[in-house]
Design an enzyme around this catalytic site. Structure first.
Site, PDB file in Angstrom:
ATOM      1  N   ARG A 183      -1.028 -12.179   0.730  1.00  0.00           N
ATOM      2  CA  ARG A 183      -2.279 -12.591   0.802  1.00  0.00           C
ATOM      3  C   ARG A 183      -2.628 -13.434  -0.465  1.00  0.00           C
ATOM      4  O   ARG A 183      -2.452 -12.999  -1.434  1.00  0.00           O
ATOM      5  CB  ARG A 183      -3.221 -11.614   0.955  1.00  0.00           C
ATOM      6  CG  ARG A 183      -3.202 -11.073   2.576  1.00  0.00           C
ATOM      7  CD  ARG A 183      -3.972  -9.353   2.699  1.00  0.00           C
ATOM      8  NE  ARG A 183      -5.161  -9.496   2.481  1.00  0.00           N
ATOM      9  CZ  ARG A 183      -6.027  -8.635   2.409  1.00  0.00           C
ATOM     10  NH1 ARG A 183      -5.349  -7.269   2.752  1.00  0.00           N
ATOM     11  NH2 ARG A 183      -7.299  -8.752   2.366  1.00  0.00           N
ATOM     12  N   LYS A 239     -11.073   3.256  14.409  1.00  0.00           N
ATOM     13  CA  LYS A 239      -9.690   3.244  14.910  1.00  0.00           C
ATOM     14  C   LYS A 239      -9.598   3.040  16.454  1.00  0.00           C
ATOM     15  O   LYS A 239      -8.809   2.103  17.004  1.00  0.00           O
ATOM     16  CB  LYS A 239      -8.870   4.290  14.519  1.00  0.00           C
ATOM     17  CG  LYS A 239      -8.432   4.517  12.925  1.00  0.00           C
ATOM     18  CD  LYS A 239      -7.469   5.606  12.564  1.00  0.00           C
ATOM     19  CE  LYS A 239      -7.081   5.452  11.050  1.00  0.00           C
ATOM     20  NZ  LYS A 239      -6.215   6.704  10.783  1.00  0.00           N
ATOM     21  N   GLY A 260       0.818  -0.974   0.080  1.00  0.00           N
ATOM     22  CA  GLY A 260      -0.050  -0.007  -0.058  1.00  0.00           C
ATOM     23  C   GLY A 260       0.911   1.258   0.036  1.00  0.00           C
ATOM     24  O   GLY A 260       2.169   1.052   0.133  1.00  0.00           O
TER      25      GLY A 260
END
Length: 312
Positions: A35, A138, A13
């Site tokens: 993944r 979060k 990312g």
């Protein structure tokens, strides 16, 4: 003591790839989660292979396979998660709860850094809808970490320069404005801009530092604490051109949400808190936190005039 072994989750990312690079540069045995859901994403696969060529190790595991996550976590000392919380990219904050469960079961992790890297969500309980979901999620992850008694460091990196600096903090573009620039209110709230590579460098420095254990690391490099007007002045001095400036009232700015999609509304809400309320700089860091540039003065962080020069 040797350097910790680090697993980066979300390593392909925007900030994750920089974290991987910083881990390698600082001499850590670096593992990157691969993944199987990567499917036919050739860009991500080639990035993972490039990490491998640079010395990182790839560990295959899936968020849909709890045991694979546990097995991955057991191979390292520290986990850094950089999964995106940005709504116009992909928003995966709560997926980290599966990672928290795996870390709790593995029982060997001496530090977990969840995906934060923006405003401190503990200070954003007043955030307006729908942008408040970012901070609430979060905090849900933080609460799970602390309930599981997992050692942690939270990183509040404030504004990634790439999203806020070259565009002079204009919404809906990443490029410098050519003729005119909107000023939020009086344009004098203090904002904190940080080069993304510096975010990664400071983040990785924390993982073996007892001073940052169970604390929030705030990135506040002094020369990068600027108002929007100072940022505009900086660009005008570099280009030798004066932009036409128009002020946007808080009322008009919030009214612009109407008709926007969810990602746009979230963006407006976050910009409002940053540029009208000054939420990044209107508090003192207490005992629960540390400031990165004070802890690590050896880091030669990028100043925003240097950052802007690449856009000339």
């Amino acid at each position: 003591m040797g350097k910790s072994k680090v697993l980066v989750v979300g390593g392909t990312g925007y900030i994750g790839k920089r974290i991987v690079k910083a881990c390698l540069a600082q001499g850590h045995a670096t593992y990157v989660l691969q993944r199987p859901e990567i499917g036919l994403d050739i860009d991500k696969l080639q990035m993972l292979l490039s990490f491998k060529e640079q010395g990182a190790r790839l560990i295959e595991a899936s968020f849909s396979d709890h045991q694979s996550l546990v097995d991955a976590v057991k191979q390292v000392d520290v986990v850094i998660c950089t999964m995106s919380g940005v709504h116009f990219r992909s928003h995966n904050i709560l997926v980290q709860l599966k990672l928290v469960d795996a870390i709790k079961e593995a029982g060997n992790i001496k530090r977990f850094l969840p995906s934060e890297f923006g405003m401190d969500p503990a200070r954003m309980r007043h955030a307006i809808e729908p942008g408040n979901v970012t901070f609430e999620e979060k905090m849900t992850v933080r609460n799970a970490i602390e309930k599981a008694k997992i050692p942690f460091t939270y990183v509040s990196a404030n504004c990634f320069a790439g999203y806020f600096v070259p565009n002079l903090s204009q919404l809906a573009t990443l490029l410098p404005p050519k003729d005119k620039v909107g000023i939020y209110g009086d344009g004098n709230q203090k904002v904190i801009f940080v080069d993304e590579a510096d975010v990664a460098t400071y983040t990785v420095k924390t993982i073996d530092d007892p001073r940052t254990l169970n604390k929030t690391l705030y990135l506040r490099p002094k020369e990068n604490i600027l108002t929007q007007r100072q940022l505009v002045d900086m660009w005008e001095n570099l280009t030798g051109r004066t932009l036409d400036k128009f002020s946007i009232s808080a009322q008009d700015f919030l009214a612009s949400m109407k008709g926007m999609d969810l990602a746009g509304q979230v963006g407006v809400g976050h910009f409002y808190h940053i540029f009208y309320e000054g939420c990044l700089s209107n508090f003192e860091i207490g005992e629960e936190g540390e400031e990165a540039s004070e802890l690590y003065p050896e880091v030669q962080y990028t100043r925003m005039d240097a950052y802007l020069k690449r856009y000339l």
